[in-house]
Structure formats: structure tokens, C-alpha cells
Design a protein around this motif. Structure first.
Motif, short mmCIF file in Angstrom:
data_model
loop_
_atom_site.label_atom_id
_atom_site.label_comp_id
_atom_site.label_asym_id
_atom_site.label_seq_id
_atom_site.Cartn_x
_atom_site.Cartn_y
_atom_site.Cartn_z
N GLN A 39 0.84 -1.19 0.00
CA GLN A 39 0.00 0.00 0.00
C GLN A 39 0.88 1.24 0.00
N ALA A 40 0.76 2.00 -1.06
CA ALA A 40 1.48 3.26 -1.18
C ALA A 40 0.62 4.39 -0.61
N PRO A 41 1.24 5.50 -0.21
CA PRO A 41 0.46 6.61 0.35
C PRO A 41 -0.62 7.08 -0.61
N GLY A 42 -1.83 7.19 -0.10
CA GLY A 42 -2.94 7.67 -0.91
C GLY A 42 -3.54 6.66 -1.86
N LYS A 43 -3.05 5.42 -1.79
CA LYS A 43 -3.54 4.39 -2.70
C LYS A 43 -4.11 3.22 -1.91
N GLU A 44 -4.88 2.39 -2.61
CA GLU A 44 -5.44 1.20 -1.98
C GLU A 44 -4.39 0.09 -1.90
N ARG A 45 -4.61 -0.83 -0.97
CA ARG A 45 -3.72 -1.98 -0.87
C ARG A 45 -3.91 -2.85 -2.10
N GLU A 46 -2.79 -3.35 -2.64
CA GLU A 46 -2.85 -4.14 -3.85
C GLU A 46 -2.01 -5.41 -3.72
N LEU A 47 -2.42 -6.40 -4.49
CA LEU A 47 -1.67 -7.65 -4.52
C LEU A 47 -0.32 -7.45 -5.18
N VAL A 48 0.72 -8.03 -4.59
CA VAL A 48 2.04 -8.05 -5.22
C VAL A 48 2.32 -9.45 -5.75
N ALA A 49 2.26 -10.44 -4.87
CA ALA A 49 2.54 -11.81 -5.28
C ALA A 49 2.00 -12.76 -4.22
N ILE A 50 1.52 -13.91 -4.68
CA ILE A 50 1.07 -14.94 -3.75
C ILE A 50 1.62 -16.29 -4.19
N GLY A 51 1.75 -17.19 -3.22
CA GLY A 51 2.21 -18.54 -3.51
C GLY A 51 1.40 -19.54 -2.72
N THR A 52 1.03 -20.64 -3.36
CA THR A 52 0.26 -21.67 -2.67
C THR A 52 1.19 -22.75 -2.12
N SER A 53 0.64 -23.57 -1.26
CA SER A 53 1.43 -24.65 -0.69
C SER A 53 1.84 -25.67 -1.75
N GLY A 54 1.12 -25.68 -2.86
CA GLY A 54 1.45 -26.61 -3.94
C GLY A 54 2.47 -26.09 -4.91
N GLY A 55 2.88 -24.82 -4.72
CA GLY A 55 3.92 -24.26 -5.56
C GLY A 55 3.46 -23.30 -6.64
N SER A 56 2.15 -23.10 -6.75
CA SER A 56 1.66 -22.13 -7.74
C SER A 56 1.92 -20.71 -7.26
N THR A 57 2.14 -19.83 -8.21
CA THR A 57 2.40 -18.42 -7.89
C THR A 57 1.58 -17.52 -8.80
N ASN A 58 1.37 -16.30 -8.31
CA ASN A 58 0.67 -15.29 -9.10
C ASN A 58 1.29 -13.94 -8.77
N TYR A 59 1.49 -13.13 -9.79
CA TYR A 59 2.15 -11.83 -9.61
C TYR A 59 1.31 -10.72 -10.21
N ALA A 60 1.44 -9.55 -9.62
CA ALA A 60 0.89 -8.35 -10.25
C ALA A 60 1.69 -8.08 -11.53
N ASP A 61 1.02 -7.57 -12.54
CA ASP A 61 1.71 -7.29 -13.81
C ASP A 61 2.88 -6.34 -13.60
N SER A 62 2.75 -5.42 -12.67
CA SER A 62 3.77 -4.39 -12.47
C SER A 62 5.08 -4.94 -11.91
N VAL A 63 5.06 -6.16 -11.36
CA VAL A 63 6.28 -6.71 -10.76
C VAL A 63 6.78 -7.97 -11.47
N LYS A 64 6.04 -8.44 -12.46
CA LYS A 64 6.46 -9.65 -13.17
C LYS A 64 7.83 -9.46 -13.80
N GLY A 65 8.68 -10.46 -13.61
CA GLY A 65 10.03 -10.40 -14.15
C GLY A 65 11.02 -9.71 -13.24
N ARG A 66 10.53 -9.05 -12.21
CA ARG A 66 11.42 -8.35 -11.27
C ARG A 66 11.36 -8.95 -9.86
N PHE A 67 10.19 -9.39 -9.45
CA PHE A 67 10.00 -9.94 -8.11
C PHE A 67 9.80 -11.45 -8.19
#
Length: 121
Positions: A39-67
Motif C-alpha cells: 500500500q502506497a500513500p494515498g492508494k489502496e492496498r494491492e496484490l504483489v505476489a502470492i504462492g500456494t502450498s502446492g507451488g503455484s504463484t501469481n504476480y501483479a503485472d507491475s512486478v512480473k520479471g522483477r519480483f
């Protein structure tokens, strides 16, 4: 009582790297999803990245390839490796987990208190 404790935030120059960690403690039976929001100042909280116990992951488009998110299920810990950081990545980063305390029990969502990441020259 469940606690999520983040660490690893700080001040870094543009193009630099940081590694965040989040450890879940308490009488936890299983963690299904563990991840990071910001959550940045003045903005809503947003997803960055999540990972499941099975190994699946999901990333925000803004961080793909960097995080990169990773988990150590044995330690109930999730990491976020952040490379090529940009000023727009500046935010409070929060750890989040969906977990249950008992076999067959209800799944509940928990948040950490957050860690500040500032990207600035």
C-alpha cells in the motif's frame, strides 16, 4: 495466537534489490496461500505476489520479471526477492496468509503489520 512478522524492508536506490521475509508463528496446522500485498500513500492496498502450498504463484503485472516469491513450508515462511526496484515500488509491504489451526478446521485470513520499502536516490 497466530502472528505474521515481516522483515527486510528499508531504503534502496533505484535498480537495487531487497529481500523481504515473513514468518508465521502460532499453533498452525496448515497454510494454503501465503503472499505479499503493498500500500502506497494515498492508494489502496494491492496484490504483489502470492504462492500456494502446492507451488503455484501469481504476480501483479507491475512486478512480473522483477519480483520472485518463494516459500519454505516447513518453516511457515514466505520470501519476496525484489530486483530492479523502481520508485513506484515504494510502499508498506504486508504479509498475508490463509491458514487453519486444526485438521478439517476453518480457514482464516491473517495480516502482518507491514514493513516499509522506500526506493529513492
Amino acid at each position: 495466537q497466530v502472528q505474521l512478522v515481516e522483515s527486510g524492508g528499508g531504503l534502496v536506490q533505484p535498480g537495487g534489490s531487497l529481500r523481504l521475509s515473513c514468518a508465521a508463528s502460532g499453533n498452525i496446522f496448515s497454510i494454503l496461500v501465503m503472499g505479499w500485498y503493498r500500500q502506497a500513500p494515498g492508494k489502496e492496498r494491492e496484490l504483489v505476489a502470492i504462492g500456494t502450498s502446492g507451488g503455484s504463484t501469481n504476480y501483479a503485472d507491475s512486478v512480473k520479471g522483477r519480483f520472485t516469491i518463494s516459500r519454505d513450508n516447513a518453516k511457515n515462511t514466505v520470501y519476496l526477492q525484489m530486483n530492479s526496484l523502481k520508485p513506484e515500488d515504494t510502499a508498506v509491504y504486508y504479509c498475508n496468509a490463509d491458514l487453519t489451526l486444526t485438521y478439517g478446521g476453518t480457514w482464516n485470513n491473517y495480516w502482518g503489520r507491514g514493513t516499509q520499502v522506500t526506493v529513492s536516490s
